[in-house]
Scaffold this active site. Sequence first.
Site, PDB file in Angstrom:
ATOM      1  N   GLY A  16      39.549  50.955  45.374  1.00 48.85           N
ATOM      2  CA  GLY A  16      38.495  50.501  44.443  1.00 48.85           C
ATOM      3  C   GLY A  16      37.319  49.962  45.227  1.00 48.85           C
ATOM      4  N   ALA A  17      37.078  50.562  46.410  1.00 46.26           N
ATOM      5  CA  ALA A  17      36.103  50.002  47.359  1.00 46.26           C
ATOM      6  C   ALA A  17      34.667  50.056  46.870  1.00 46.26           C
ATOM      7  CB  ALA A  17      36.218  50.749  48.684  1.00 46.26           C
ATOM      8  N   LYS A  23      32.431  44.826  45.430  1.00 46.73           N
ATOM      9  CA  LYS A  23      31.045  44.518  45.812  1.00 46.73           C
ATOM     10  C   LYS A  23      30.734  43.033  45.660  1.00 46.73           C
ATOM     11  CE  LYS A  23      29.088  48.858  44.296  1.00 46.73           C
ATOM     12  NZ  LYS A  23      28.347  49.390  43.205  1.00 46.73           N
ATOM     13  N   LYS A 151      44.908  41.494  38.610  1.00 46.42           N
ATOM     14  CA  LYS A 151      45.324  41.208  37.255  1.00 46.42           C
ATOM     15  C   LYS A 151      44.551  42.091  36.282  1.00 46.42           C
ATOM     16  CE  LYS A 151      42.367  39.266  35.502  1.00 46.42           C
ATOM     17  NZ  LYS A 151      41.030  38.908  35.077  1.00 46.42           N
ATOM     18  N   ASP A 180      45.612  35.792  41.594  1.00 42.15           N
ATOM     19  CA  ASP A 180      44.879  35.148  40.509  1.00 42.15           C
ATOM     20  C   ASP A 180      43.883  34.235  41.211  1.00 42.15           C
ATOM     21  OD1 ASP A 180      45.426  34.192  37.307  1.00 42.15           O
ATOM     22  OD2 ASP A 180      44.175  32.960  38.597  1.00 42.15           O
ATOM     23  N   HIS A 181      42.616  34.626  41.216  1.00 36.02           N
ATOM     24  CA  HIS A 181      41.701  33.925  42.124  1.00 36.02           C
ATOM     25  C   HIS A 181      41.471  32.459  41.757  1.00 36.02           C
ATOM     26  CE1 HIS A 181      38.606  35.086  39.163  1.00 36.02           C
ATOM     27  NE2 HIS A 181      37.850  34.140  39.682  1.00 36.02           N
ATOM     28  N   HIS A 243      44.442  33.338  34.350  1.00 38.48           N
ATOM     29  CA  HIS A 243      43.860  32.112  34.899  1.00 38.48           C
ATOM     30  C   HIS A 243      44.295  30.821  34.191  1.00 38.48           C
ATOM     31  CE1 HIS A 243      41.626  35.042  37.013  1.00 38.48           C
ATOM     32  NE2 HIS A 243      40.708  35.261  36.107  1.00 38.48           N
TER      33      HIS A 243
HETATM   34  C1  BG6 Z   1      37.841  37.398  36.052  1.00 38.61           C
HETATM   35  C2  BG6 Z   1      37.688  37.954  34.664  1.00 38.61           C
HETATM   36  O1  BG6 Z   1      39.167  37.510  36.472  1.00 38.61           O
HETATM   37  O2  BG6 Z   1      37.447  36.045  36.071  1.00 38.61           O
HETATM   38  C3  BG6 Z   1      36.242  37.809  34.193  1.00 38.61           C
HETATM   39  O3  BG6 Z   1      38.045  39.339  34.637  1.00 38.61           O
HETATM   40  C4  BG6 Z   1      35.802  36.356  34.331  1.00 38.61           C
HETATM   41  O4  BG6 Z   1      36.126  38.238  32.848  1.00 38.61           O
HETATM   42  C5  BG6 Z   1      36.083  35.834  35.740  1.00 38.61           C
HETATM   43  O5  BG6 Z   1      34.417  36.278  34.053  1.00 38.61           O
HETATM   44  C6  BG6 Z   1      35.792  34.350  35.857  1.00 38.61           C
HETATM   45  O6  BG6 Z   1      35.992  33.955  37.191  1.00 38.61           O
HETATM   46  P1  BG6 Z   1      34.856  33.197  38.024  1.00 38.61           P
HETATM   47  O7  BG6 Z   1      35.491  32.846  39.313  1.00 38.61           O
HETATM   48  O8  BG6 Z   1      33.724  34.172  38.145  1.00 38.61           O
HETATM   49  O9  BG6 Z   1      34.482  32.028  37.206  1.00 38.61           O
END
Ligand code: BG6
Length: 487
Positions: A16-17, A23, A151, A180-181, A243
């Site tokens: 998915g680069a 990006k 995710k 999950d960032h 999240h």
């Molecule tokens: C992503 C979602 O995982 O997280 C987006 O797919 C969302 O819809 C985003 O806007 C929010 O994360 P951050 O770090 O940009 O606030």
Amino acid sequence: MTGPTGPDDHVIVLFGATGDLAKRKLLPGLFHLATAGLLPDGYRIVGSTPHRSAMSDEAFRTLAHDAIAAFGRSKPSGPVWKTFEESLSFGAADPEDPGPLLAAVRTAEDSLGGPSRRLFHLAIPPSAFGSIVGMLGDTGLAENGKVIVEKPFGTDLVSARALNETIHAVFDESRVFRIDHFLGKESVENILALRFANGMFEPIWNRNHIDYVQIDVPETLGIEGRGHFYEGTGAFRDMVVTHLIQVLGIVAMEPPVSLAAKPLRDEKDKVFEALRPIGPEHVVRGQYEGYLDEPGVAADSQTETFTALRVELDNWRWAGVPFHLRSGKRLAQGRQVVTLGLREPPLRMFATDLADQEKYRGNKIVIDFGDPGWIATRFLAKEPGPAMRLEPVTMAFGYAGSYCEANGLEGYERLILDAMLGDQSLFTRSDGIEHIWAASTSLLENPPPIQTYAPGSWGPEPAISELIAPDLWHLPDAAEVVSGTGA
Ligand code: BG6
């Protein structure tokens, strides 16, 4: 080669680069790790897409340069950029024709002096996870490799189980990093420090003292041209299953024996296991006016762009305490806030204005985990003057004023580094994700009807207020907290 504390040499393959995530976050994040000296001594980054979007190494380097210039904290120039640029190459792959990718990985490894560790990042639509993982197994690329899976992980319990089986046929669990960032955010991890390193918070962190918990992630953003992805996902799968419930896991978990991956994830997963089935009657689903006109959205779409819910945990610490969760697109503010409301002491001895009781439900702990984040406690104090009059006041800590932000890593940066190091502490385990989907089954099978809301509002009223009454949704203004007037 292994650095004293850094990761071993790696070939990172970015599936998915050319996509939005690569990006906006992944390429800039990898470059920031390079400038911070946190990538291994030897690293190569191979971009990959299906053949229909194939490009030359040169074109991929230009794409990375432009993405990093547009979205990166570290700008692409100087010797670090030169090394980074030289590390980039491209290898297209379809499951039935992986040839160019295999060749690119081989060349990358040869240039590092032989086989190295491999990290595959699946920044691709969830529907493609299975076939790419199968290809990694069939081609032998998976050997010596770890995989980062984006995710949402599945769309319900059945699909998540099937995906776990597909992945486990190729990678054992110790090599799977479900990302999950939010869990990589400094201020989310700081919740662990706040709770477990301080004698003043943990003793009250339970049903005896906490009245309710609110986890609120409103966004001002719309779906940003992602109509196609969003239609099949919606706010519950995009934000809540991932999240918000992950943050809930950190807020609600028992103290782990240590912060190593196993004890930390054991405790977090016990929270997910304790989730009561989420009943549709405790959920509000909304859709902003104008969503149906977005490209890629069906004219009669029932996808929710907003969801608010009330969930409960069936365990000793939290029985009876409601957790209010809310997230949606095109809302009045973009915020990421946890609020813990404390039970009220009797205030009979003080003269209070009975018409404004909410003002006196004053004790709260507020954790803003939007970058850079702050924590505040709100309590009642005596207003100066001859009378004993109570006013809510605030004590606050802000990351921005207290530490040098440049030292911090963004969520993705931190987590990619952890994956290279093989540290799974901040990644979701297979049983954890299955417990969350299991609790969501009745909602997914029986979703309440969509209600529309105006862009710029807080979601469909009166439904969202009624959902949590007599509690209220609180979102203190950061400016008020800093000036000491809110929270
Ligand atoms: C992503 C979602 O995982 O997280 C987006 O797919 C969302 O819809 C985003 O806007 C929010 O994360 P951050 O770090 O940009 O606030």
